[in-house]
Write a protein that holds these residues in place. Structure first.
Motif, PDB file in Angstrom:
ATOM      1  N   TRP A 114      53.708  -1.171  44.685  1.00 47.92           N
ATOM      2  CA  TRP A 114      53.564  -1.847  43.388  1.00 47.92           C
ATOM      3  C   TRP A 114      54.250  -0.679  42.378  1.00 47.92           C
ATOM      4  O   TRP A 114      54.036   0.444  42.650  1.00 47.92           O
ATOM      5  CB  TRP A 114      52.153  -1.953  42.906  1.00 47.92           C
ATOM      6  CG  TRP A 114      51.483  -3.209  43.575  1.00 47.92           C
ATOM      7  CD1 TRP A 114      50.981  -2.760  44.909  1.00 47.92           C
ATOM      8  CD2 TRP A 114      51.289  -4.386  43.380  1.00 47.92           C
ATOM      9  NE1 TRP A 114      50.275  -4.088  45.380  1.00 47.92           N
ATOM     10  CE2 TRP A 114      50.657  -5.100  44.529  1.00 47.92           C
ATOM     11  CE3 TRP A 114      51.596  -5.129  42.456  1.00 47.92           C
ATOM     12  CZ2 TRP A 114      50.111  -6.166  44.537  1.00 47.92           C
ATOM     13  CZ3 TRP A 114      51.464  -6.538  42.350  1.00 47.92           C
ATOM     14  CH2 TRP A 114      50.519  -7.082  43.435  1.00 47.92           C
ATOM     15  N   TYR A 115      54.896  -1.420  41.576  1.00 44.96           N
ATOM     16  CA  TYR A 115      55.994  -0.496  40.519  1.00 44.96           C
ATOM     17  C   TYR A 115      55.624  -1.315  39.006  1.00 44.96           C
ATOM     18  O   TYR A 115      55.231  -2.344  38.868  1.00 44.96           O
ATOM     19  CB  TYR A 115      57.226  -0.656  40.899  1.00 44.96           C
ATOM     20  CG  TYR A 115      57.703  -0.198  42.314  1.00 44.96           C
ATOM     21  CD1 TYR A 115      58.188   1.272  42.225  1.00 44.96           C
ATOM     22  CD2 TYR A 115      57.645  -1.014  43.393  1.00 44.96           C
ATOM     23  CE1 TYR A 115      58.865   1.727  43.459  1.00 44.96           C
ATOM     24  CE2 TYR A 115      58.091  -0.351  44.604  1.00 44.96           C
ATOM     25  CZ  TYR A 115      58.617   0.801  44.486  1.00 44.96           C
ATOM     26  OH  TYR A 115      58.958   1.437  45.757  1.00 44.96           O
ATOM     27  N   LEU A 116      55.478  -0.023  38.065  1.00 44.63           N
ATOM     28  CA  LEU A 116      55.362  -0.311  36.882  1.00 44.63           C
ATOM     29  C   LEU A 116      56.620   0.348  35.985  1.00 44.63           C
ATOM     30  O   LEU A 116      57.068   1.472  36.071  1.00 44.63           O
ATOM     31  CB  LEU A 116      54.234   0.255  36.028  1.00 44.63           C
ATOM     32  CG  LEU A 116      54.268  -0.076  34.590  1.00 44.63           C
ATOM     33  CD1 LEU A 116      54.429  -1.574  33.942  1.00 44.63           C
ATOM     34  CD2 LEU A 116      52.821   0.529  33.929  1.00 44.63           C
ATOM     35  N   ILE A 127      53.660   3.144  41.695  1.00 42.63           N
ATOM     36  CA  ILE A 127      52.073   3.200  41.344  1.00 42.63           C
ATOM     37  C   ILE A 127      51.563   3.961  42.571  1.00 42.63           C
ATOM     38  O   ILE A 127      51.090   2.926  43.490  1.00 42.63           O
ATOM     39  CB  ILE A 127      51.455   1.988  40.850  1.00 42.63           C
ATOM     40  CG1 ILE A 127      52.175   1.384  39.555  1.00 42.63           C
ATOM     41  CG2 ILE A 127      50.106   2.352  40.441  1.00 42.63           C
ATOM     42  CD1 ILE A 127      51.663   0.101  39.412  1.00 42.63           C
ATOM     43  N   ALA A 128      51.433   5.029  42.995  1.00 39.97           N
ATOM     44  CA  ALA A 128      50.943   5.714  44.014  1.00 39.97           C
ATOM     45  C   ALA A 128      49.768   5.167  44.591  1.00 39.97           C
ATOM     46  O   ALA A 128      49.662   5.020  45.973  1.00 39.97           O
ATOM     47  CB  ALA A 128      51.114   7.324  43.979  1.00 39.97           C
ATOM     48  N   THR A 184      48.156   0.356  46.969  1.00 37.92           N
ATOM     49  CA  THR A 184      48.644  -0.065  48.328  1.00 37.92           C
ATOM     50  C   THR A 184      48.286  -1.186  48.799  1.00 37.92           C
ATOM     51  O   THR A 184      48.437  -1.616  49.966  1.00 37.92           O
ATOM     52  CB  THR A 184      48.342   1.251  49.312  1.00 37.92           C
ATOM     53  OG1 THR A 184      46.851   1.351  49.405  1.00 37.92           O
ATOM     54  CG2 THR A 184      48.932   2.546  48.742  1.00 37.92           C
ATOM     55  N   GLY A 185      47.274  -2.178  48.025  1.00 40.41           N
ATOM     56  CA  GLY A 185      46.634  -3.367  48.800  1.00 40.41           C
ATOM     57  C   GLY A 185      47.394  -4.466  48.391  1.00 40.41           C
ATOM     58  O   GLY A 185      48.593  -4.470  47.726  1.00 40.41           O
ATOM     59  N   SER A 186      47.226  -5.596  48.739  1.00 35.58           N
ATOM     60  CA  SER A 186      47.708  -6.744  48.341  1.00 35.58           C
ATOM     61  C   SER A 186      47.636  -7.294  47.122  1.00 35.58           C
ATOM     62  O   SER A 186      48.091  -8.074  46.696  1.00 35.58           O
ATOM     63  CB  SER A 186      47.293  -8.171  49.461  1.00 35.58           C
ATOM     64  OG  SER A 186      46.062  -8.117  49.278  1.00 35.58           O
ATOM     65  N   SER A 187      46.630  -6.703  46.259  1.00 36.46           N
ATOM     66  CA  SER A 187      46.138  -7.181  45.015  1.00 36.46           C
ATOM     67  C   SER A 187      46.384  -5.877  44.008  1.00 36.46           C
ATOM     68  O   SER A 187      46.182  -4.993  44.454  1.00 36.46           O
ATOM     69  CB  SER A 187      44.822  -7.583  44.816  1.00 36.46           C
ATOM     70  OG  SER A 187      44.647  -8.698  45.576  1.00 36.46           O
ATOM     71  N   TYR A 188      46.687  -6.151  42.660  1.00 34.52           N
ATOM     72  CA  TYR A 188      46.579  -4.961  41.797  1.00 34.52           C
ATOM     73  C   TYR A 188      46.135  -5.601  40.438  1.00 34.52           C
ATOM     74  O   TYR A 188      46.796  -6.727  40.016  1.00 34.52           O
ATOM     75  CB  TYR A 188      48.160  -4.562  41.665  1.00 34.52           C
ATOM     76  CG  TYR A 188      48.227  -3.098  40.843  1.00 34.52           C
ATOM     77  CD1 TYR A 188      47.409  -2.227  40.960  1.00 34.52           C
ATOM     78  CD2 TYR A 188      48.886  -3.565  39.260  1.00 34.52           C
ATOM     79  CE1 TYR A 188      47.577  -0.947  39.904  1.00 34.52           C
ATOM     80  CE2 TYR A 188      48.820  -2.382  38.524  1.00 34.52           C
ATOM     81  CZ  TYR A 188      48.156  -1.250  38.918  1.00 34.52           C
ATOM     82  OH  TYR A 188      48.308  -0.241  37.959  1.00 34.52           O
ATOM     83  N   ALA A 189      45.364  -4.857  39.537  1.00 37.09           N
ATOM     84  CA  ALA A 189      44.928  -5.275  38.359  1.00 37.09           C
ATOM     85  C   ALA A 189      45.655  -4.520  37.323  1.00 37.09           C
ATOM     86  O   ALA A 189      45.564  -3.379  36.995  1.00 37.09           O
ATOM     87  CB  ALA A 189      43.648  -5.011  38.339  1.00 37.09           C
TER      88      ALA A 189
END
Length: 479
Positions: A341-343, A348-349, A352-357
């Protein structure tokens, strides 16, 4: 009579003495049963004994002579000569190498001395080959299938000089070749010799450089040959396999060697696709019509990719109120997926999961990588806007004054109808034209300037909640 007997005895004794001092060389013994030489290995040894008079001569030289492939020394050749006086103790072990044109099953060697002159008998026979080329090569331009019309034939040839890194054995004139037809998954039968082979029987064929009893790594690809007639079908091969890994690039579809071709995708003719091969990176059902001259055939392949499918459950643009977050979830069929995931393009270290808040304003990206099998990747982009909390108004207003004074500049409705409630908001002009429609209302209408004439324009709204409760009314725009 006694005198004659005595004289005969003396003659016999002299012959025995002479035989005792006759120069002799024993039959050479070999330290091998077959000689399989190559550019990287060509060292062999023979051991032989010799008589004292040969050993005593300081100028003597031994030569090793190699017979022809049938074991005859009539046209033998010297393959090694020792230095004068180099070997004066019997027995001797001498090293030698094979000529590069050696190829046969019944070679022999023999030893000769120069001073005094003597010659041994030939050694036991042995297979000997110099493997001047010992790597795989190609036939039939590496096309794995071919066909001939009923009653006809198909000519297999060794590619010269071959393609890519192919080290064609045709570059070495001394080599000969054997052709084989497979009889099972592990057995085959010799069917011909030479640089080409004419096939009249269906089956799978290949060629080997003829190194006789020696193990050979000089062999060709397999070619499956069938018999065709009008109405029969053939095969299409994909260079990257089927399914193929799309990240490796385009795959090459190929079919049997023929006079003419026409390729189709999903039943539609591909203009200009009239070669034996067709390059594509698009999945689908491919077919080809094949003209073999005296007959025709067709072939079909359902080309699939070994990639994966994925989806994300958020839209490209999203908004939340300050203090809230948006949870984005990726659903994927990837094998052993890796999520990154990147912002604003910064990794975003911790994600690493399939979901991100997501809770910060910015542009987000998630990259899904399949780590088992085909190493394909897919990415999704979405943005997030964090707004201040909507004012908690109790009624739906019917007046808006977009004059920039900070009071009633936008149509602000109760929070039960705003973003996050899955409520549809439609605003229409007096003429019935929809000017704003959303299921994510942000208290932001009107977003552009409204032109006034002599009267204040009137608009109409329809609010439909997730439970299908409907609110209707009008909105007067004033200065």
């Amino acid at each position: 009579m006694k005198n004659f007997t005595f004289i005969g005895f003396i003659v016999s004794l002299v012959c025995v003495v002479n035989m005792a001092y006759t120069q002799t060389i024993s039959t050479p013994s070999l330290g091998f049963t077959q000689a399989c030489a190559s550019p990287s290995f060509n060292t062999y040894y023979t051991t032989f004994s010799f008589s004292a008079d040969i050993a005593a001569n300081g100028t003597n030289q031994f030569t090793i002579e190699l017979s022809d492939a049938s074991g005859s020394f009539a046209n033998g050749k010297v393959i090694h000569t020792t230095n004068p006086g180099q070997y004066n103790t019997s027995p001797a072990t001498v090293q030698f190498s094979l000529p590069t044109d050696t190829a046969g099953e019944s070679y022999k060697i023999r030893i000769k001395s120069s001073a005094p002159s003597a010659t041994s008998v030939g050694s036991t026979s042995f297979p000997a080959y110099y493997k001047i080329q010992d790597s795989p090569f190609t036939i039939n331009n590496l096309i794995g299938t071919a066909a001939f019309c009923a009653g006809g034939s198909y000519l297999l040839t060794i590619d010269n000089p071959g393609t890519g890194d192919n080290d064609s054995p045709l570059q070495y004139p001394s080599l000969t070749f054997n052709w084989y037809r497979e009889t099972s998954s592990t057995t085959s039968t010799l069917v011909g010799t030479g640089e080409t082979f004419t096939v009249t029987t269906t089956g799978t064929y290949y060629c080997e450089t003829n190194y006789g009893s020696c193990t050979s790594d000089s062999y060709s690809n397999r070619v499956k040959i069938s018999e065709a007639s009008s109405g029969t079908s053939s095969e299409i091969n994909s260079s990257l396999g089927n399914p193929y890994c799309s990240v490796e690039g385009a795959t090459t579809l190929s079919t049997i060697n023929a006079d003419a071709y026409q390729w189709f995708k999903d039943g539609k003719k591909i203009d200009g696709a009239t070669s034996q091969t067709y390059v594509t990176d698009v999945s689908g059902t491919y077919s080809v019509s094949i003209d073999l001259g005296q007959c025709s055939t067709t072939a079909t392949i359902n080309l699939e990719t070994s990639g994966f499918t994925s989806s994300i459950d958020v839209t490209e643009t999203n908004s939340v109120q300050e203090g809230e977050s948006l949870t984005a979830t990726v659903t994927t069929s990837a094998n052993s997926p890796l999520f990154q995931w990147y912002l604003n393009d910064v990794l975003i270290a911790s994600a690493t999961g399939s979901s991100y808040a997501a809770s910060e304003t910015g542009d987000y990206k998630v990259v899904v990588t399949q780590t088992s099998g085909c190493a394909a990747s897919e990415e999704f982009l979405f943005s997030l806007i964090v707004t201040e909390p909507f004012p908690d108004v109790s009624n739906i207003p019917n007046i808006v004054s977009p004059n920039g004074d900070g009071i009633n500049d936008t149509w602000t409705i109760p929070v039960e109808y705003t973003s996050g409630t899955n409520t549809e908001v439609i605003i229409m002009s007096a003429q019935g034209k929809v000017v704003h429609q959303t299921n994510n209302y942000l208290n932001n209408w009107p977003e552009s300037q409204i032109d006034f004439n002599e009267i204040n324009p009137v608009y109409y709204y329809i609010i439909t909640t997730a439970g299908n409760a409907v609110k209707k009314g009008s909105i007067t725009v004033v200065k």
